[in-house]
Write a protein that holds these residues in place. Structure first.
Motif, short mmCIF file in Angstrom:
data_model
loop_
_atom_site.label_atom_id
_atom_site.label_comp_id
_atom_site.label_asym_id
_atom_site.label_seq_id
_atom_site.Cartn_x
_atom_site.Cartn_y
_atom_site.Cartn_z
N THR A 21 0.83 -1.20 0.00
CA THR A 21 0.00 0.00 0.00
C THR A 21 0.87 1.25 0.00
O THR A 21 0.59 2.21 -0.72
CB THR A 21 -0.95 0.00 1.21
OG1 THR A 21 -1.76 -1.17 1.16
CG2 THR A 21 -1.83 1.23 1.22
N MET A 22 1.93 1.23 0.80
CA MET A 22 2.81 2.40 0.84
C MET A 22 3.43 2.67 -0.52
O MET A 22 3.49 3.81 -0.96
CB MET A 22 3.92 2.20 1.89
CG MET A 22 3.40 2.21 3.32
SD MET A 22 2.43 3.66 3.73
CE MET A 22 3.63 4.96 3.52
N ALA A 23 3.88 1.64 -1.20
CA ALA A 23 4.50 1.81 -2.52
C ALA A 23 3.53 2.42 -3.53
O ALA A 23 3.95 3.14 -4.44
CB ALA A 23 5.04 0.48 -3.03
N PHE A 25 1.69 4.86 -3.25
CA PHE A 25 1.67 6.33 -3.16
C PHE A 25 2.75 6.99 -4.02
O PHE A 25 2.76 8.20 -4.16
CB PHE A 25 1.89 6.78 -1.71
CG PHE A 25 0.66 6.66 -0.84
CD1 PHE A 25 -0.28 7.67 -0.79
CD2 PHE A 25 0.45 5.52 -0.09
CE1 PHE A 25 -1.40 7.56 0.00
CE2 PHE A 25 -0.67 5.40 0.72
CZ PHE A 25 -1.60 6.42 0.75
N TYR A 26 3.66 6.21 -4.59
CA TYR A 26 4.85 6.75 -5.26
C TYR A 26 4.80 6.57 -6.77
O TYR A 26 4.28 5.57 -7.27
CB TYR A 26 6.11 6.06 -4.71
CG TYR A 26 6.36 6.39 -3.26
CD1 TYR A 26 7.22 7.41 -2.90
CD2 TYR A 26 5.71 5.68 -2.25
CE1 TYR A 26 7.44 7.73 -1.56
CE2 TYR A 26 5.92 5.99 -0.91
CZ TYR A 26 6.78 7.00 -0.58
OH TYR A 26 6.99 7.31 0.75
N HIS A 27 5.41 7.53 -7.47
CA HIS A 27 5.64 7.39 -8.91
C HIS A 27 6.62 6.25 -9.14
O HIS A 27 7.42 5.91 -8.26
CB HIS A 27 6.25 8.68 -9.49
CG HIS A 27 5.26 9.77 -9.71
ND1 HIS A 27 4.52 9.88 -10.87
CD2 HIS A 27 4.88 10.81 -8.92
CE1 HIS A 27 3.73 10.93 -10.79
NE2 HIS A 27 3.93 11.52 -9.61
N ASP A 28 6.60 5.67 -10.34
CA ASP A 28 7.51 4.57 -10.67
C ASP A 28 8.98 4.94 -10.50
O ASP A 28 9.80 4.11 -10.14
CB ASP A 28 7.28 4.08 -12.11
CG ASP A 28 5.96 3.34 -12.26
OD1 ASP A 28 5.38 2.90 -11.24
OD2 ASP A 28 5.49 3.22 -13.41
N GLY A 42 13.05 4.50 -7.16
CA GLY A 42 12.09 3.66 -7.86
C GLY A 42 11.06 3.03 -6.94
O GLY A 42 11.36 2.69 -5.79
N LYS A 43 9.87 2.88 -7.45
CA LYS A 43 8.75 2.35 -6.68
C LYS A 43 9.04 0.96 -6.13
O LYS A 43 8.72 0.66 -4.98
CB LYS A 43 7.50 2.32 -7.56
CG LYS A 43 6.24 1.86 -6.87
CD LYS A 43 5.13 1.71 -7.88
CE LYS A 43 3.95 2.52 -7.46
NZ LYS A 43 2.85 2.49 -8.43
N GLU A 44 9.65 0.09 -6.92
CA GLU A 44 9.94 -1.27 -6.48
C GLU A 44 10.94 -1.26 -5.31
O GLU A 44 10.77 -1.98 -4.33
CB GLU A 44 10.48 -2.12 -7.63
CG GLU A 44 10.71 -3.57 -7.25
CD GLU A 44 9.46 -4.32 -6.80
OE1 GLU A 44 9.60 -5.22 -5.94
OE2 GLU A 44 8.35 -4.01 -7.28
#
Length: 119
Positions: A21-23, A25-28, A42-44
């Protein structure tokens, strides 16, 4: 959605401890730079960071203030164990593009009984 509202949601989900869920919130290509650590790019990689951190310690974020200036939100926070910090979030198209956080890593490690690096 305003940057302030997004960060209010971010804190709510942070407290649930879900890295996935936290990830979301972020752009790739987002950057999360907690100044005590190397930037996470990076999102990953941000997902992996949250996954690792949530498995190491039970973290709780209590909002003290959220300030907003254009595409930026500034979060002043504390936790129930006495740690305090702040975070700066650049929000673009309702996602976090860049985050920088300031907090005392040594206090965090001590509070959570985690190993203290010797180097």
């Amino acid at each position: 959605m305003t940057p302030k509202k997004l960060i209010e949601q971010w804190v709510d989900k942070f407290n649930s401890g879900s890295a996935e869920t936290m990830a979301s919130f972020y752009h790739d290509d987002a950057i999360n730079h907690q100044v005590n650590n190397e930037p996470v790019i990076g999102k990953e990689a941000i997902f992996e960071m949250f996954k690792r951190e949530f498995s190491q310690a039970e973290m709780v974020c209590i909002i003290e203030n959220i300030f907003e200036d254009g595409e930026w939100a500034i979060l002043e926070w504390k936790d129930p164990l006495g740690l305090r910090g702040c975070g700066f979030f650049h929000i673009v198209d309702n996602k976090i593009k860049f985050q920088r956080g300031y907090w005392d890593k040594l206090s965090f490690l001590r509070i959570h009984n985690l190993p203290i690096p010797t180097h």
